[in-house]
Design an enzyme around this catalytic site. Structure first.
Site, mmCIF file in Angstrom:
data_model
loop_
_atom_site.group_PDB
_atom_site.id
_atom_site.type_symbol
_atom_site.label_atom_id
_atom_site.label_comp_id
_atom_site.label_asym_id
_atom_site.label_seq_id
_atom_site.Cartn_x
_atom_site.Cartn_y
_atom_site.Cartn_z
ATOM 1 N N ASP A 17 0.821 -1.213 0.000
ATOM 2 C CA ASP A 17 0.000 0.000 0.000
ATOM 3 C C ASP A 17 0.850 1.256 0.000
ATOM 4 O OD1 ASP A 17 0.861 -0.819 2.585
ATOM 5 O OD2 ASP A 17 -0.433 0.702 3.482
ATOM 6 N N GLU A 18 0.251 2.335 -0.436
ATOM 7 C CA GLU A 18 0.781 3.688 -0.286
ATOM 8 C C GLU A 18 2.272 3.787 -0.610
ATOM 9 O OE1 GLU A 18 -2.255 5.499 3.006
ATOM 10 O OE2 GLU A 18 -0.591 4.326 3.826
#
Ligand code: ACM
Length: 553
Positions: free
Chosen positions: A335-336
């Site tokens: 993620d991210e």
């Protein structure tokens, strides 16, 4: 008129009966089928527990029950082998199609019978039995003056979903092993079966890796910590750190196994890795770059680079991790991960050209696919946050859908397995009541009722076959604003119980009012277990102890 009156009286009587049933049978999560019986079973002072099953694991579970009965009642339970017509019996339930986790529990004034096909089913039968007893049965010490009775009933129970989990972030704050065990105990009490241990973050690496000692010497410690809300940019100026040794990890995994909880480790990549880069900058944009283990929450531009050295590092780390965790799934984050540095890098751009990758999302997909191949070659499977869909989903990946449910739907449509964990229902770091009345959190608002309203089934958007890919549900406890174990419990409970019921109980049997009534009774049990749920009497007035007076702007 008379008829109307009679109907009204009948309705009142049946509502009262439901209320009484809810109060008497306050099991959380609510069983699939529960039929009230007449009368109750009274525990004798020498409760007999007979175990028909030859499986030693079932005997161990009977012992767990015996130990708790002994502690709370002061009675002396006696475990015997074989069948008995009295007392509490553990009986094999062959051919009843209860599945690995299902059980039946029959309580009559004469005896109690728990039947299951697998040990896990017996374990859940015991959880339900304990929740039929007076709350004091959860006491760690003897409670006198209690009528130890169990109301008669017939329960047939099995879960709606096979995956019922909770993630705890130990990167932003570190919690000791004793607390991790308590967290696991509470998951088991609510028939959750997965503990997702988020072990690495920008702000701290929390697991000993023998091959890379700097991960604990350097990456596990940050210079200081944010005080107050992120947007205040204030710090406490105190070094903060902690990590779990491999022996501690093994101990936690075994402890969880004994409670039928799979521990899924998460090793974040390629983002959320500043702590790694502080120790091993050669795995990032520039081997000469001096980086601190991050002391700012949020998303960071410094990320792992898809270099051969990075893959060697990750494969070595994952080899040790897989040696410690027997779980089928290894969580690889995903993620991210900002693509800023990859966009500016000659190396990354050349690699993309060489591999025919059209953008940086495909480069991330290339990164994850390399890891997928490695993990799969070891007989395990990767699971990652829904960003791993971008640039093309890796062939064997399972997706944890957090930015809403659309990632989950997209993955299921590609015939990939999915765990639903959207921010909108499952982010237990969000406020649970009016922020003015609450300790500071990251933001958002997710009251208990909203959490309970989540239905992970997206059958409207999927074919029947695709729907089978929705494995279940997970509640996430991110810890930027949870500096103490008390604060973790405050945010996790009671909301995690709502998600436990979402994962276990058939949708048609779920009702928020009924849930709340059972929860009120259940809170007394949590009090005996010293859980600091929101509303708990034990320490509900805690304040986060950020030293504002010394905080620097
Ligand atoms: C996440 O909340 N960044 C998965």
């Amino acid at each position: 008129m008379k008829n109307v009156l009679l109907c009204a009286v009948a309705l009142l009587v049946s509502v009262q009966a439901i209320v009484a049933q809810t109060a008497t049978y306050a099991i959380l999560p609510k069983p699939t089928q529960l039929e009230a019986g007449k009368g109750s079973y009274t525990l004798p002072t020498t409760p007999a527990i007979s175990v028909q099953s030859a499986n030693p694991e079932v005997r161990r579970i009977a012992q767990v029950l015996a130990d708790q009965l002994a502690k709370a009642t002061g009675f002396s339970p006696l475990i015997t082998t074989g069948n008995a017509s009295k007392g509490i019996s553990f009986v094999d339930a062959k051919g009843k199609q209860l599945g690995a986790e299902g059980y039946t529990l029959v309580v009559s004034p004469k005896q109690i019978i728990i039947a299951a096909e697998q040990p896990q089913g017996f374990f859940y039968g015991v959880q339900s039995l304990m929740q039929l007893m007076p709350a004091a049965i959860f006491s760690p010490t003897k409670v006198s003056g209690v009528a130890w009775t169990v109301p008669a009933c017939t329960i047939t129970d099995q879960p709606r979903y096979g995956y019922r989990g909770s993630m705890l972030d130990v990167g932003r704050y570190f919690y000791p092993v004793a607390f991790i065990k308590k967290y696991i105990d509470l998951l088991a009490l609510h028939k959750m079966n997965t503990f997702h241990w988020h072990l690495t973050e920008d702000q701290g690496w929390r697991i000993e890796i023998k091959k890379y000692p700097k991960l604990t010497e350097v990456s596990s410690i940050r210079k200081k910590t944010m005080a107050g809300h992120y947007r205040d940019h204030a710090y406490d100026d105190k070094p903060y750190g902690g990590f779990y040794t491999q022996d501690e990890v093994r101990d936690v995994v075994k402890y969880a196994q004994e409670r039928y909880i799979t521990v899924i480790p998460e090793i974040e990549m390629p983002g959320h890795s500043v702590a790694v880069l502080a120790a091993y900058p050669e795995l990032g944009s520039n081997p000469d770059k001096i980086l601190d283990v991050s002391y700012n929450w949020g998303v960071h531009d410094d990320v792992l680079f898809p270099r051969e050295e990075t893959f060697t590092f990750l494969e070595n780390v994952l080899t040790e991790v897989m040696g410690l965790f027997p779980s089928q799934y290894i969580h690889i984050g995903g993620d991210e991960c900002p693509k800023t540095q990859w966009k500016q890098s000659r190396f990354c751009q050349a690699l993309m050209k060489e591999k025919g990758l059209k953008d940086e999302h495909e480069l991330q997909s290339y990164f994850i696919q390399r890891i997928d191949k490695f993990v799969t070659s070891k007989g395990r499977r990767i699971i990652g946050w829904d960003e791993i869909l971008e640039g093309g989903l890796s062939p064997n990946a399972t997706v944890m859908s957090w930015r809403g449910i659309s990632g989950g739907i997209a993955a299921a449509r590609q015939n990939h397995d999915v765990v639903m964990s959207p921010t909108t229902y499952c982010y237990l770091d969000y406020y649970q009541a009016d922020p003015k009345t609450q300790p500071v959190t990251i933001g958002g608002l997710l009251p208990l009722e909203k959490v309970y309203s989540f239905n992970p089934s997206v059958s409207d958007s999927l074919t029947a076959d695709q729907s089978k890919h929705i494995l279940g549900v997970q509640g996430n406890v991110w810890s930027e604003y949870l500096p103490t174990t008390h604060s973790v419990e405050y945010m996790a409970y009671p909301r995690l119980i709502a998600l436990a019921e979402t994962g276990w109980t058939p949708q048609a049997s779920r009702n928020i009012d009924d849930f709340k009534q059972r929860l009120e009774i259940h809170k007394k049990r949590l009090d005996y277990l010293k859980v600091n749920y929101f509303g708990a009497p034990i320490n509900n007035t805690f304040q986060y102890v950020w030293p504002k007076e010394t905080a620097k702007k």
